[in-house]
Design a protein around this motif. Structure first.
Motif, PDB file in Angstrom:
ATOM      1  N   ILE A   1       0.831  -1.213   0.000  1.00 30.20           N
ATOM      2  CA  ILE A   1       0.000   0.000   0.000  1.00 30.20           C
ATOM      3  C   ILE A   1       0.861   1.257   0.000  1.00 30.20           C
ATOM      4  CG2 ILE A   1      -0.263   0.097   2.508  1.00 30.20           C
ATOM      5  CD1 ILE A   1      -3.195   0.989   1.870  1.00 30.20           C
TER       6      ILE A   1
ATOM      7  N   GLN B   1       1.568   2.479  -3.384  1.00 29.38           N
ATOM      8  CA  GLN B   1       0.445   3.221  -3.974  1.00 29.38           C
ATOM      9  C   GLN B   1       0.587   4.711  -3.704  1.00 29.38           C
ATOM     10  OE1 GLN B   1      -2.891   1.875  -4.905  1.00 29.38           O
ATOM     11  NE2 GLN B   1      -2.080  -0.202  -5.074  1.00 29.38           N
TER      12      GLN B   1
ATOM     13  N   PRO C   1      15.708   4.322   2.486  1.00 33.62           N
ATOM     14  CA  PRO C   1      16.245   5.129   3.600  1.00 33.62           C
ATOM     15  C   PRO C   1      16.151   6.621   3.309  1.00 33.62           C
ATOM     16  CG  PRO C   1      17.783   3.398   3.002  1.00 33.62           C
ATOM     17  CD  PRO C   1      16.686   3.338   2.001  1.00 33.62           C
ATOM     18  N   GLU C   2      16.440   7.023   2.069  1.00 30.59           N
ATOM     19  CA  GLU C   2      16.370   8.451   1.757  1.00 30.59           C
ATOM     20  C   GLU C   2      14.984   9.004   2.057  1.00 30.59           C
ATOM     21  OE1 GLU C   2      17.728   6.357  -0.422  1.00 30.59           O
ATOM     22  OE2 GLU C   2      19.455   7.269  -1.459  1.00 30.59           O
TER      23      GLU C   2
ATOM     24  N   TYR D   1      14.016   9.313   5.719  1.00 31.85           N
ATOM     25  CA  TYR D   1      14.474  10.560   6.351  1.00 31.85           C
ATOM     26  C   TYR D   1      13.695  11.762   5.851  1.00 31.85           C
ATOM     27  CZ  TYR D   1      18.089   8.006   8.707  1.00 31.85           C
ATOM     28  OH  TYR D   1      18.729   7.131   9.529  1.00 31.85           O
TER      29      TYR D   1
ATOM     30  N   THR E   1      11.544  14.201   8.318  1.00 30.83           N
ATOM     31  CA  THR E   1      11.738  15.648   8.243  1.00 30.83           C
ATOM     32  C   THR E   1      10.415  16.373   7.981  1.00 30.83           C
ATOM     33  OG1 THR E   1      13.923  15.249   7.345  1.00 30.83           O
ATOM     34  CG2 THR E   1      13.013  17.447   7.038  1.00 30.83           C
TER      35      THR E   1
ATOM     36  N   ALA F   1      15.491  16.451   3.761  1.00 32.69           N
ATOM     37  CA  ALA F   1      15.609  15.193   4.503  1.00 32.69           C
ATOM     38  C   ALA F   1      16.605  15.301   5.639  1.00 32.69           C
ATOM     39  CB  ALA F   1      15.987  14.062   3.562  1.00 32.69           C
TER      40      ALA F   1
ATOM     41  N   ARG G   1      15.830   8.867  14.893  1.00 32.00           N
ATOM     42  CA  ARG G   1      16.086   9.052  13.465  1.00 32.00           C
ATOM     43  C   ARG G   1      16.886   7.905  12.866  1.00 32.00           C
ATOM     44  NH1 ARG G   1      17.438  15.461  14.180  1.00 32.00           N
ATOM     45  NH2 ARG G   1      15.331  16.215  13.896  1.00 32.00           N
ATOM     46  N   TYR G   2      16.589   6.692  13.316  1.00 31.71           N
ATOM     47  CA  TYR G   2      17.218   5.522  12.733  1.00 31.71           C
ATOM     48  C   TYR G   2      16.187   4.813  11.870  1.00 31.71           C
ATOM     49  CZ  TYR G   2      21.856   5.287  14.835  1.00 31.71           C
ATOM     50  OH  TYR G   2      23.171   5.512  15.149  1.00 31.71           O
ATOM     51  N   TYR G   3      16.647   4.321  10.752  1.00 33.14           N
ATOM     52  CA  TYR G   3      15.775   3.690   9.775  1.00 33.14           C
ATOM     53  C   TYR G   3      15.525   2.236  10.160  1.00 33.14           C
ATOM     54  CZ  TYR G   3      14.974   1.552   5.099  1.00 33.14           C
ATOM     55  OH  TYR G   3      14.519   0.859   4.027  1.00 33.14           O
ATOM     56  N   ASP G   4      16.505   1.659  10.849  1.00 31.46           N
ATOM     57  CA  ASP G   4      16.449   0.233  11.110  1.00 31.46           C
ATOM     58  C   ASP G   4      17.396  -0.068  12.283  1.00 31.46           C
ATOM     59  OD1 ASP G   4      16.411  -2.457  11.037  1.00 31.46           O
ATOM     60  OD2 ASP G   4      17.004  -2.684   8.938  1.00 31.46           O
TER      61      ASP G   4
ATOM     62  N   PHE H   1      -6.408   6.217  12.597  1.00 33.94           N
ATOM     63  CA  PHE H   1      -7.787   6.115  12.116  1.00 33.94           C
ATOM     64  C   PHE H   1      -8.750   6.869  13.026  1.00 33.94           C
ATOM     65  CE2 PHE H   1      -6.089   2.710   9.433  1.00 33.94           C
ATOM     66  CZ  PHE H   1      -6.661   3.094   8.235  1.00 33.94           C
TER      67      PHE H   1
ATOM     68  N   LEU I   1      -8.805  10.277  11.765  1.00 35.56           N
ATOM     69  CA  LEU I   1      -9.632  10.408  10.560  1.00 35.56           C
ATOM     70  C   LEU I   1     -11.105  10.488  10.948  1.00 35.56           C
ATOM     71  CD1 LEU I   1      -7.991   8.035   7.944  1.00 35.56           C
ATOM     72  CD2 LEU I   1      -7.687  10.480   8.268  1.00 35.56           C
ATOM     73  N   LEU I   2     -11.448   9.756  12.012  1.00 36.54           N
ATOM     74  CA  LEU I   2     -12.818   9.810  12.508  1.00 36.54           C
ATOM     75  C   LEU I   2     -13.156  11.237  12.945  1.00 36.54           C
ATOM     76  CD1 LEU I   2     -15.180   7.884  13.187  1.00 36.54           C
ATOM     77  CD2 LEU I   2     -14.290   7.762  15.500  1.00 36.54           C
TER      78      LEU I   2
ATOM     79  N   PHE J   1     -13.650  13.336   9.851  1.00 36.31           N
ATOM     80  CA  PHE J   1     -14.957  12.991   9.306  1.00 36.31           C
ATOM     81  C   PHE J   1     -16.064  13.690  10.104  1.00 36.31           C
ATOM     82  CE2 PHE J   1     -18.649  10.189   9.137  1.00 36.31           C
ATOM     83  CZ  PHE J   1     -18.784  10.012   7.781  1.00 36.31           C
TER      84      PHE J   1
END
Lengths: 358, 602
Positions: free
Chosen positions: B76, B79, B92-93, B96, B100, B165, B493-496, B522, B525-526, B529
Motif C-alpha cells: 500500500i 500506492q 532510507p532516503e 528521512y 523531516t 531530509a 532518526r534511525y531507519y532500522d 484512524f 480520521l474519525l 470525518f
C-alpha cells in the motif's frame, strides 16, 4: 486500487458510526434531555475516566516489567555512575510529582462530577496556597540544578594530564580512529590533503609527528580499563555524534571544530561479557546526530582491555604513513589523483558493509 | 472606540439592503476565499491545518510501519509513495524525508498556523469585543502567505530528489551540501523558501493579534478582564514576533552558503571525494539561530492550548479559574524564559560547557510557572461541578499529558542527564507528549468547544468521546514505552535497528507502537470525518450560549455576520470567570452584565 477500496471502506464505516451516534443523540433529545451532557452519560464518563486511570497505572507496571530488563548493564564509566545516581534522584522527585498530580486530576474529575444538588465552590484564589506551590517546586528544582551542575562540571572539566588520547573522526557513514603513535603527539592535519585512497584524515607528511600516527579505519576504539581516556572529536563532512550509551556519554563531531570528551572506563569488555552473560557483547557506538541516509548504520565499537592487552594490540598496528608509502611506488599523497577517490556516495555502501560485518 | 464607529457605519450601509447584516449576500469569492472576516480566516487556517495534519500523520504511519516491521513489505505504501517505496519497502532516503516533513508539517503548519492561526483569528475579536482585527486586509494576507508557503512545501514532496531530509531542524552542513543527501538538493531550497514565506505570514498575523488585543478591546474590557485565552494568544504572538525573524536570518544565511559560496556555517569539509573551499564557518552558529526560534516555537505551540484548556476547564466545571493573576504571571514567566533557554538543545553540540550550565539553570526555572499552571488547573476542577462534555474530557487529557511530557523536561534540561539522553527516544517521547499530543489536545478541546460558534452546529458527541479515548490511550501507549528505549540510549532518526545488538531487543516494542499508531491514526480520521460532516449535518445550536459561558463570543448571534454583533458592541462590567449564582437561578454571569447594586467585582 486496494488503497481506493480501503479508503472507501473506512469512509463507509465512519458513515455508519456517525449515523448510529447521531440517532442516539436525537433519542436523548426526544427524551427531553437537553443538557449539554445527559446525567447518565456524565456519570458513565466519570467512571470510565477513573477506570482509565487505574488501567494506566497497571499499564505503567506492565510496561516496566517488559522493558526494564532491556535496560543497559551497569555503567561502564565512573562518570556514568554519577549519571545513574542523579537519574535516580530525578526519577524519585518527578515520580512523586507525576503520581501526585495525576492522582489528583483523575480523583477530582471523578469526585466532583456534576450531580443533582452539587453547588460548585466559588474559589478564585488563595495567595498562601499559591506561594506554597511556587516555593516547593522552586526549591526542589534548585536541588536538582545543584546536583546537575556539580556532575556537569566534573564531566566537562579539563581531562587529566595522563589521559590516553584518542582521536575519533566521523564521516558518512563510519568512524575513523587515530592514535598519536610512539611520540604521543598527533601529527598536523589539513582537510585539503584528504583522499580516500591513502590519506583518510589528511595528515600532513611534512610534520614529523604525523609519520608515526596510527589510523584505525574499521571504527574500533581500543582503550585501557581504569585509565582516563580523552576523545578528540572531529568530523570530515557533516555533523555526527560519538555516542557511548554504555558509558552514559556523548559528544557531537563538528566539521571545522574540535570537541572533546573524557571519561574513566571501569569495566573491561571481557568483564562486561561476564556481567551480561553474553559472550558476544561489544560496546557499540551509534552516531546520534542525523547525518544522511546511512545514519542508522554508522557504527563503531569500543574495546576496553587491560594495559597489557592494549599495548600488545597497539604494537601490532602499523603507522598509517608506512602502510601507504611502502606499497605506493610514487608517493604523491598531497595531490589527490584525479578519479582515484571515488565519490563518497559510491563508497558508502562499501563502508557500511565493512562496519556491519564487523 | 474609533474602529467601532467605522464598522457600525459599514454595518448600517449594509442594513439598507435587507436589514439583517448576516443575511447580506456576499460574493462567494469575498466570503469564502479572499475573505477579510476574521472568523472565515480562522476557519481557513483550521481547514488548511487539518489537511496538513492528515498528510503529516500519514507520513508518521508510513515510517512507523518501517520501524515496526523492518523486514516486511507494505504494497500500500507503493500506492502512495511510488518509487520511494518500491515493492512496498521504504527507501532510507525517503524515510528521512518523511521524518523531516512530519516534523516540519506538524510543528509549523499544523501546531503553529493551524492552532494559533485558527483560534487567535477566530477568538480574539469575539472575546475582546471587536468587530474584526486591527487590519483585516493584513490578516487576509497572512493567510495567503501561509497558503503559498504551503503550496511550495507541498510541491517539494513531488520533485525527483524528494523533499528536505535533514530533520526538521535542518542542521548544516547536511542541509547545506547537496552531496551530503538527496534531500539537500532542490527539496531543501523549497523548504527554505517555504519557511521564509511562512514567517512572513506569522509576522503579519502576529502584529495583528498584538495590536488588536492592545487597542481594540471594547469598553470596560480592561486587560485584567480578558479571558486567559486572550492572554495566551497575546503572548504567543509576542513570542512569534520576537523569535520568528531570527529564523529568517538563519534561513537566508543557509541559502547563501548553498548557492553563493559563503561560509557562514561551513568549514573544512571533505565530501563527495573533494575538499570544499569553505573555511571558518560554524555549524553551531546555525544551531543557535535555529533554536533561538526553535525553543520559543515550542511555547508558541503550547501557550494557545494552555489558554484554551484554562477557559474550558473553568466553563465546564462551572467554577472560576483558580489563581487568574498567577496564571497571567506564569504566562509572562514562560514567555520571558522561553526566549533565554534555547541552548539547552545544544548541550553536546560542542558549545562551551560553561554556557551549558547557565542554560541548565534558566531551563529548570521554566518548570516553576509550568508547575503553577498545573496546580491551578487541578484546583480549578476541585469542588467544581464537572460536565464531561467532549471539550472538557480533552481539556482533562491535556492536563494529564502536559504533566507527563513536562516532567521529563526536567530530566533533559539538566545537562548532566542530557549528555546521555540527548537525541535518543527519550527526547522523542518527551517532546511528542508535551508539545505534540498535549498541544493537539488543547486544539481538539478548542475545536469541540467553539465548533458551535464557528458553524452553528454541534459536533457529534459520541464520535467525540470515541476520538478522545482512542487518542488519549493511544498517545500513552505510543510514547510511554519510548522513554525506556531512550534511557538505554537508543538513538532517534534511525531507519532500522536490526543490526544493533544493543537495540534489536526493542523490536517487539517498536512493532507494538506501530500498531497503536495505525489505530490512533484512524481515530484522527474519525475526527476529521466528524468535523466535516457536522458542519452540514450536525445538531443545530438553538441557544446563543450553549455551554453557559461568560465570555463575549457567546453574546453574538448563532451565526454572526462580518462585524460580529448586530447592535452595538456589548460593554464589559466584570471579569471573565464569574461562575456563581446570578440571582435568577443561573450559575454564571456573562461579562456584559452590569454589577448588581451592592455587588463587588469578584
Amino acid at each position: 486500487m486496494s488503497g481506493l477500496i480501503l479508503t472507501a471502506l473506512v469512509i463507509l464505516v465512519f458513515i455508519v458510526i456517525y449515523q448510529i451516534a447521531r440517532a442516539s443523540e436525537y433519542v436523548n433529545l426526544i427524551r427531553g434531555e437537553e443538557e449539554t451532557v445527559s446525567k447518565k452519560t456524565n456519570k458513565a464518563l466519570a467512571w470510565v475516566l477513573l477506570i482509565i486511570f487505574f488501567l494506566g497505572m497497571w499499564g505503567i507496571y506492565e510496561c516496566h516489567k517488559h522493558l526494564a530488563p532491556l535496560y543497559l548493564p551497569e555503567s561502564a564509566s565512573e562518570q556514568g555512575l554519577q549519571y545513574e545516581s542523579m537519574l535516580m534522584w530525578t526519577i524519585i522527585i518527578t515520580g512523586i510529582a507525576f503520581f501526585g498530580t495525576q492522582l489528583f486530576l483523575f480523583w477530582f474529575s471523578f469526585k466532583y462530577q456534576a450531580r443533582e444538588g452539587r453547588k460548585p465552590l466559588f474559589y478564585s484564589h488563595n495567595n498562601k496556597l499559591e506561594l506554597i506551590w511556587t516555593t516547593i517546586p522552586a526549591l526542589t528544582l534548585m536541588v536538582l540544578v545543584a546536583i546537575g551542575l556539580k556532575n556537569w562540571n566534573n564531566m566537562t572539566s579539563k581531562a587529566p594530564e595522563d589521559s590516553l588520547k584518542v582521536q575519533v573522526v566521523g564521516k558518512q557513514f563510519n568512524f575513523i580512529i587515530r592514535y598519536p603513535g610512539k611520540d604521543g603527539v598527533f601529527g598536523k592535519t589539513n582537510f585539503r590533503l584528504i583522499n580516500d585512497a591513502n590519506n583518510v584524515l589528511g595528515l600532513d607528511w611534512n610534520d614529523p609527528a604525523a609519520k608515526d600516527d596510527i589510523i584505525i579505519e574499521n571504527g574500533e576504539i581500543h582503550i585501557i580499563n581504569e585509565r582516563n581516556v580523552q576523545f578528540v572529536i572531529n568530523s570530515r563532512d557533516v555533523l555526527h555524534n560519538l555516542s557511548l550509551p554504555h558509558f552514559r556519554m556523548k559528544m557531537d563531531a563538528v566539521p571545522g571544530i574540535t570537541t572533546t570528551l573524557w571519561m574513566t572506563p571501569r569495566i573491561s569488555t571481557a568483564k562486561m561479557r561476564e556481567i551480561t552473560g553474553n559472550p558476544d557483547f561489544v560496546y557499540e557506538i551509534p552516531c546520534s546526530e542525523m547525518c544522511g541516509k546511512g545514519h542508522y548504520s554508522m557504527k563503531g565499537t569500543v574495546i576496553v582491555e587491560t594495559k597489557a592487552e592494549f599495548e600488545k594490540w597497539l604494537s601490532e598496528q602499523k603507522a598509517y604513513y608506512s602502510m601507504h608509502h611502502e606499497v605506493a611506488a610514487a608517493p604523491k599523497a598531497d595531490a589527490p589523483p584525479a578519479g582515484a577517490a571515488p565519490a563518497d556516495s559510491a563508497a558508502v555502501a562499501k563502508d557500511t558493509t565493512t562496519v556491519a560485518v564487523k | 472606540m474609533s474602529n467601532d464607529a467605522t464598522l457600525v457605519q459599514a454595518h448600517d450601509a449594509h442594513g439598507h439592503h435587507d436589514g439583517h447584516h448576516e443575511h447580506h449576500k456576499q460574493h462567494f469569492i469575498t466570503k469564502y476565499i479572499f475573505s477579510q472576516d476574521h472568523k472565515m480566516i480562522g476557519k481557513q487556517y483550521l481547514v488548511t491545518g487539518i489537511i496538513w495534519a492528515i498528510i503529516g500523520a500519514l507520513f508518521s504511519v508510513f515510517f512507523r510501519l518501517q520501524l515496526g516491521f523492518p523486514e516486511s513489505n507494505f504494497p500500500i505504501m507503493e500506492q502512495f509513495l511510488g518509487e520511494w517505496a518500491k515493492g512496498g519497502k521504504l527507501s532510507p532516503e525517503f524515510y528521512y524525508a518523511m521524518v523531516t516533513m512530519h516534523g516540519t508539517i506538524l510543528v509549523f503548519f499544523v501546531l503553529t498556523a493551524g492552532l494559533s492561526g485558527t483560534f487567535s483569528n477566530f477568538l480574539i475579536p469575539l472575546q475582546i469585543g471587536a468587530r474584526d482585527m486591527a487590519s483585516p486586509f493584513m490578516n487576509m494576507l497572512s493567510y495567503w502567505f501561509f497558503f503559498i508557503s504551503s503550496i511550495i512545501m507541498f510541491a517539494s514532496l513531488f520533485i525527483s530528489t524528494g523533499p528536505a531530509a535533514g530533520g526538521w531542524t535542518t542542521y548544516p552542513p547536511l542541509s547545506a551540501l547537496k552531496e551530503a543527501s538527496l534531500g539537500s538538493g532542490l527539496g531543501m531550497d523549497l523548504w527554505l523558501i517555504s519557511m521564509t514565506l511562512f514567517i512572513v505570514s506569522q509576522v503579519l498575523g502576529g502584529l495583528n493579534y498584538v495590536s488588536t488585543i492592545l487597542n481594540m478591546r471594547t469598553n470596560g474590557m480592561k486587560m485584567t478582564r480578558m479571558p486567559l485565552t486572550m492572554w495566551s494568544f497575546f503572548f504567543t504572538a509576542v513570542l512569534g514576533l520576537l523569535s520568528f525573524p531570527v529564523l529568517v536570518s538563519a534561513v537566508v544565511l543557509l541559502l547563501f552558503d548553498r548557492h553563493m559560496g559563503t561560509s557562514f556555517y561551513l568549514s573544512e569539509i571533505f565530501i563527495g571525494g573533494k575538499a570544499l573551499s569553505h573555511m571558518g564557518g560554524s555549524p553551531i552558529l546555525y544551531q543557535h539561530l535555529f533554536w533561538f526560534l526553535g525553543h520559543p516555537e515550542v511555547y508558541i505551540v503550547m501557550l494557545p492550548g494552555m489558554g484554551m484548556a484554562s477557559e474550558i476547564l473553568s466553563t465546564h466545571s462551572r467554577k472560576p479559574i483558580f489563581g487568574y493573576t498567577a496564571m497571567i504571571i506564569s504566562l509572562i514567566g514562560i514567555t520571558a524564559l522561553a526566549l533565554i533557554v534555547w541552548a539547552h538543545h545544544m548541550f553536546v553540540s560542542g558549545m562551551s560547557p560553561f554556557l551549558g550550565s547557565v542554560f541548565v539553570l534558566l531551563t529548570l526555572l521554566i518548570a516553576i510557572p509550568s508547575a503553577i499552571k498545573v496546580f491551578n488547573w487541578l484546583t480549578t476542577i476541585w469542588r467544581g461541578s464537572i460536565r464531561f462534555t467532549v471539550p472538557m474530557v480533552f481539556a482533562i487529557g491535556f492536563v494529564s499529558i502536559f504533566i507527563s511530557g513536562g516532567l521529563t523536561g526536567i530530566w533533559l534540561g539538566n545537562s548532566a542527564l542530557d549528555i546521555h539522553l540527548h537525541d535518543t527516544y527519550f527526547v522523542v517521547a518527551h517532546f511528542h507528549l508535551v508539545m505534540g499530543v498535549s498541544a493537539f489536545f488543547g486544539m481538539f478541546a478548542g475545536v469541540y468547544h467553539w465548533f458551535p460558534k464557528m458553524f452553528g452546529r454541534f459536533m457529534n458527541n459520541t464520535l467525540g468521546y470515541i476520538h478522545f479515548f482512542i487518542t488519549f490511550i493511544g498517545a500513552y501507549l505510543i510514547f510511554w514505552p519510548m522513554h525506556y528505549a531512550g534511557l538505554a540510549g537508543m538513538p532517534r532518526r534511525y531507519y532500522d535497528y536490526t543490526q544493533w545488538a544493543t537495540y534489536a531487543p526493542y523490536q517487539s516494542m517498536n512493532a507494538f507502537i506501530s500498531i497503536v499508531v495505525v489505530i490512533t491514526f484512524f481515530a484522527q480520521l474519525l475526527f476529521v470525518f466528524n468535523f466535516f460532516v457536522s458542519m452540514f449535518r450536525g445538531r443545530k445550536v438553538t441557544s446563543t450560549n450553549p455551554w453557559g459561558s461568560t465570555t463575549l463570543e457567546w453574546t453574538t448571534p448563532v451565526h454572526p455576520g462580518h462585524g460580529n454583533w448586530e447592535g452595538p458592541i456589548p460593554e464589559v462590567h466584570r471579569w471573565p470567570y464569574d461562575y456563581r449564582d446570578d440571582g435568577n437561578g443561573k450559575d454564571f454571569i456573562p461579562q456584559n452584565i452590569p454589577l448588581r447594586p451592592g455587588e463587588e467585582e469578584h
